[in-house]
Design a protein around this motif. Structure first.
Motif, PDB file in Angstrom:
ATOM      1  N   MET A  60      66.926  32.642   8.401  1.00 36.67           N
ATOM      2  CA  MET A  60      65.676  32.693   8.295  1.00 36.67           C
ATOM      3  C   MET A  60      64.400  31.734   8.880  1.00 36.67           C
ATOM      4  N   SER A  61      63.680  31.974   9.720  1.00 34.58           N
ATOM      5  CA  SER A  61      62.865  31.430  10.547  1.00 34.58           C
ATOM      6  C   SER A  61      63.088  29.353   9.981  1.00 34.58           C
ATOM      7  N   GLY A  62      62.898  28.971   9.330  1.00 30.75           N
ATOM      8  CA  GLY A  62      63.787  27.788   8.338  1.00 30.75           C
ATOM      9  C   GLY A  62      64.867  27.261   8.773  1.00 30.75           C
ATOM     10  N   ASP A  63      65.677  28.217   9.319  1.00 27.72           N
ATOM     11  CA  ASP A  63      67.336  27.743   9.225  1.00 27.72           C
ATOM     12  C   ASP A  63      68.142  28.510   9.649  1.00 27.72           C
ATOM     13  N   LEU A  64      67.551  29.612  10.871  1.00 25.20           N
ATOM     14  CA  LEU A  64      67.617  30.212  11.583  1.00 25.20           C
ATOM     15  C   LEU A  64      68.826  29.451  12.570  1.00 25.20           C
ATOM     16  N   ARG A  65      68.581  27.597  12.490  1.00 22.30           N
ATOM     17  CA  ARG A  65      69.819  27.198  13.853  1.00 22.30           C
ATOM     18  C   ARG A  65      71.299  26.745  13.049  1.00 22.30           C
ATOM     19  N   ALA A  66      70.916  26.974  12.179  1.00 18.33           N
ATOM     20  CA  ALA A  66      72.118  26.963  10.933  1.00 18.33           C
ATOM     21  C   ALA A  66      73.246  28.121  10.401  1.00 18.33           C
ATOM     22  N   ALA A  67      72.308  28.706  10.531  1.00 19.90           N
ATOM     23  CA  ALA A  67      72.895  30.305  10.256  1.00 19.90           C
ATOM     24  C   ALA A  67      73.709  30.485  11.048  1.00 19.90           C
ATOM     25  N   VAL A  68      73.152  30.026  12.623  1.00 18.14           N
ATOM     26  CA  VAL A  68      73.945  30.805  13.989  1.00 18.14           C
ATOM     27  C   VAL A  68      75.043  29.984  13.214  1.00 18.14           C
ATOM     28  N   ALA A  69      74.717  28.270  13.673  1.00 20.45           N
ATOM     29  CA  ALA A  69      76.017  27.741  13.549  1.00 20.45           C
ATOM     30  C   ALA A  69      77.389  28.684  12.459  1.00 20.45           C
ATOM     31  N   GLU A  70      76.666  29.322  11.519  1.00 19.82           N
ATOM     32  CA  GLU A  70      78.173  28.997  10.628  1.00 19.82           C
ATOM     33  C   GLU A  70      78.331  30.787  10.371  1.00 19.82           C
ATOM     34  N   GLY A  71      78.279  31.149  11.763  1.00 16.74           N
ATOM     35  CA  GLY A  71      78.370  33.231  11.607  1.00 16.74           C
ATOM     36  C   GLY A  71      77.913  33.467  11.562  1.00 16.74           C
ATOM     37  N   SER A  72      76.343  34.313  11.641  1.00 20.43           N
ATOM     38  CA  SER A  72      75.106  34.960  11.597  1.00 20.43           C
ATOM     39  C   SER A  72      75.174  36.311  13.081  1.00 20.43           C
ATOM     40  N   THR A  73      75.299  36.879  11.867  1.00 20.50           N
ATOM     41  CA  THR A  73      74.717  38.051  12.595  1.00 20.50           C
ATOM     42  C   THR A  73      73.649  39.053  12.366  1.00 20.50           C
ATOM     43  N   LEU A  74      73.125  38.174  11.908  1.00 19.55           N
ATOM     44  CA  LEU A  74      72.184  38.937  12.126  1.00 19.55           C
ATOM     45  C   LEU A  74      70.664  38.109  10.865  1.00 19.55           C
ATOM     46  N   VAL A  75      69.690  38.065  11.365  1.00 24.63           N
ATOM     47  CA  VAL A  75      68.665  37.084  11.195  1.00 24.63           C
ATOM     48  C   VAL A  75      66.819  37.773  10.789  1.00 24.63           C
ATOM     49  N   ARG A  76      67.014  37.063   9.487  1.00 22.25           N
ATOM     50  CA  ARG A  76      65.668  38.234   9.413  1.00 22.25           C
ATOM     51  C   ARG A  76      64.688  36.998   9.446  1.00 22.25           C
ATOM     52  N   ILE A  77      63.435  37.699  10.485  1.00 20.95           N
ATOM     53  CA  ILE A  77      62.030  36.628  10.777  1.00 20.95           C
ATOM     54  C   ILE A  77      61.422  38.387  10.497  1.00 20.95           C
ATOM     55  N   GLY A  78      60.141  37.673   9.713  1.00 20.23           N
ATOM     56  CA  GLY A  78      58.911  38.128   9.760  1.00 20.23           C
ATOM     57  C   GLY A  78      57.842  37.237   9.807  1.00 20.23           C
ATOM     58  N   THR A  79      57.214  35.810   9.468  1.00 20.50           N
ATOM     59  CA  THR A  79      56.030  36.029  10.459  1.00 20.50           C
ATOM     60  C   THR A  79      56.054  34.861  11.292  1.00 20.50           C
ATOM     61  N   ALA A  80      57.507  34.657  11.689  1.00 20.39           N
ATOM     62  CA  ALA A  80      57.195  33.733  12.906  1.00 20.39           C
ATOM     63  C   ALA A  80      57.192  35.051  14.382  1.00 20.39           C
ATOM     64  N   LEU A  81      57.765  36.364  13.259  1.00 21.69           N
ATOM     65  CA  LEU A  81      56.854  36.969  14.851  1.00 21.69           C
ATOM     66  C   LEU A  81      55.410  37.906  14.705  1.00 21.69           C
ATOM     67  N   PHE A  82      55.530  38.071  13.151  1.00 20.38           N
ATOM     68  CA  PHE A  82      53.924  39.431  13.155  1.00 20.38           C
ATOM     69  C   PHE A  82      53.046  38.418  12.508  1.00 20.38           C
ATOM     70  N   GLY A  83      53.414  36.497  12.250  1.00 19.96           N
ATOM     71  CA  GLY A  83      52.456  36.104  11.707  1.00 19.96           C
ATOM     72  C   GLY A  83      52.027  36.092  10.018  1.00 19.96           C
ATOM     73  N   GLU A  84      51.195  35.568   9.858  1.00 18.75           N
ATOM     74  CA  GLU A  84      51.078  34.998   8.169  1.00 18.75           C
ATOM     75  C   GLU A  84      50.858  37.021   8.122  1.00 18.75           C
ATOM     76  N   ARG A  85      52.084  36.371   5.819  1.00 20.77           N
ATOM     77  CA  ARG A  85      51.422  37.507   5.543  1.00 20.77           C
ATOM     78  C   ARG A  85      50.431  38.149   5.101  1.00 20.77           C
ATOM     79  N   SER A  86      50.071  39.662   5.157  1.00 20.87           N
ATOM     80  CA  SER A  86      49.166  39.719   4.357  1.00 20.87           C
ATOM     81  C   SER A  86      49.482  39.746   2.533  1.00 20.87           C
ATOM     82  N   SER A  87      48.261  39.843   1.468  1.00 22.79           N
ATOM     83  CA  SER A  87      48.614  40.006   0.131  1.00 22.79           C
ATOM     84  C   SER A  87      49.108  41.439   0.081  1.00 22.79           C
ATOM     85  N   LEU A  88      47.863  42.663   1.179  1.00 24.40           N
ATOM     86  CA  LEU A  88      48.260  43.859   1.248  1.00 24.40           C
ATOM     87  C   LEU A  88      49.500  44.461   1.018  1.00 24.40           C
TER      88      LEU A  88
END
Length: 228
Positions: free
Chosen positions: A199-227
């Motif tokens: 995810m956003s906080g450990d993206l570099r480590a995940a890519v370094a260790e073979g991830s083929t798919l990363v999940r990104i939310g806040t960094a793309l859409f902004g802070e989440r709503s509680s709705l």
């Protein structure tokens, strides 16, 4: 105010830089945009900039967005916890499910996947840090579950998903992903082509260790709503 277009460009650039830094092919790691709690308009905005894969945690919210965006060629991924009474709509309305953690859920998804749709792509969720508060199969139990799920007729077992305990140190972030990647490689099943972690906080480590798919939310859409 930062726009989704600007965030999308920044996230994509960070992902490509992470690939280059460890010598992986550019574009080998797919971005899954986590759109939970975000309106259909935000999904449409990201779609216009080339994003096609979107992850949702909450079933009813996702179904509303899917209906609103039915004209878009979106690949919908279910990434939240799965209750037994929710398997039928999940099997009917998603292309991917990342949070399969027990055989019962996999069997229900297989039985309830409509014949007119291609097999449902699934990842097995692994509780890689052994946290009592998180779902997922233990790493030691993964081979047995893989063997069972791989036999189900309306599913296509693609790989694993994990959300390890948060760490701020890069080496500590890498360790659980390295263990999981090694475990999947040891299974030696060619069809297992997806390592869904990072995810956003450990993206570099995940890519370094073979991830083929990363999940990104806040960094793309902004802070989440509680709705919801």
């Amino acid at each position: 105010m930062t726009t989704i277009a600007e965030r999308f460009a920044a996230v994509t650039a960070e992902l490509r830089a992470a690939e280059i830094a460890v010598g992986r092919a550019t574009g080998c790691v797919r971005l899954l945009a986590v759109s939970k709690t975000k309106p259909a308009a935000d999904v449409a905005a990201a779609y216009r900039w080339g994003q096609r894969h979107f992850g949702e945690n909450y079933l009813q919210e996702a179904l509303i967005k899917q209906q609103a965006l039915s004209a878009f060629a979106i690949s919908w991924h279910f990434i939240g916890p799965i209750q037994s009474n929710k398997t039928k709509p999940i099997a009917q309305h998603f292309a991917w499910v990342h949070s399969v953690d027990r055989l019962k859920i996999a069997e229900r998804l297989s039985e309830q996947r409509p014949d007119y749709l291609p097999p449902l792509n699934v990842c097995l969720q692994v509780n890689i840090s052994g946290e009592a508060s998180k779902s997922g199969v233990a790493l030691a139990e993964l081979p047995a579950l893989v063997e069972q799920v791989a036999k189900l007729p309306r599913l296509r077992l693609r790989g694993v998903m994990a959300i390890p305990e948060p760490q701020s140190d890069y080496a500590a972030q890498c360790q659980p992903y390295r263990s999981l990647c090694s475990a999947v490689q040891a299974l030696n099943l060619p069809g297992l082509d997806t390592l869904s972690y990072g995810m956003s906080g450990d993206l570099r480590a995940a890519v370094a260790e073979g991830s083929t798919l990363v999940r990104i939310g806040t960094a793309l859409f902004g802070e989440r709503s509680s709705l919801r």
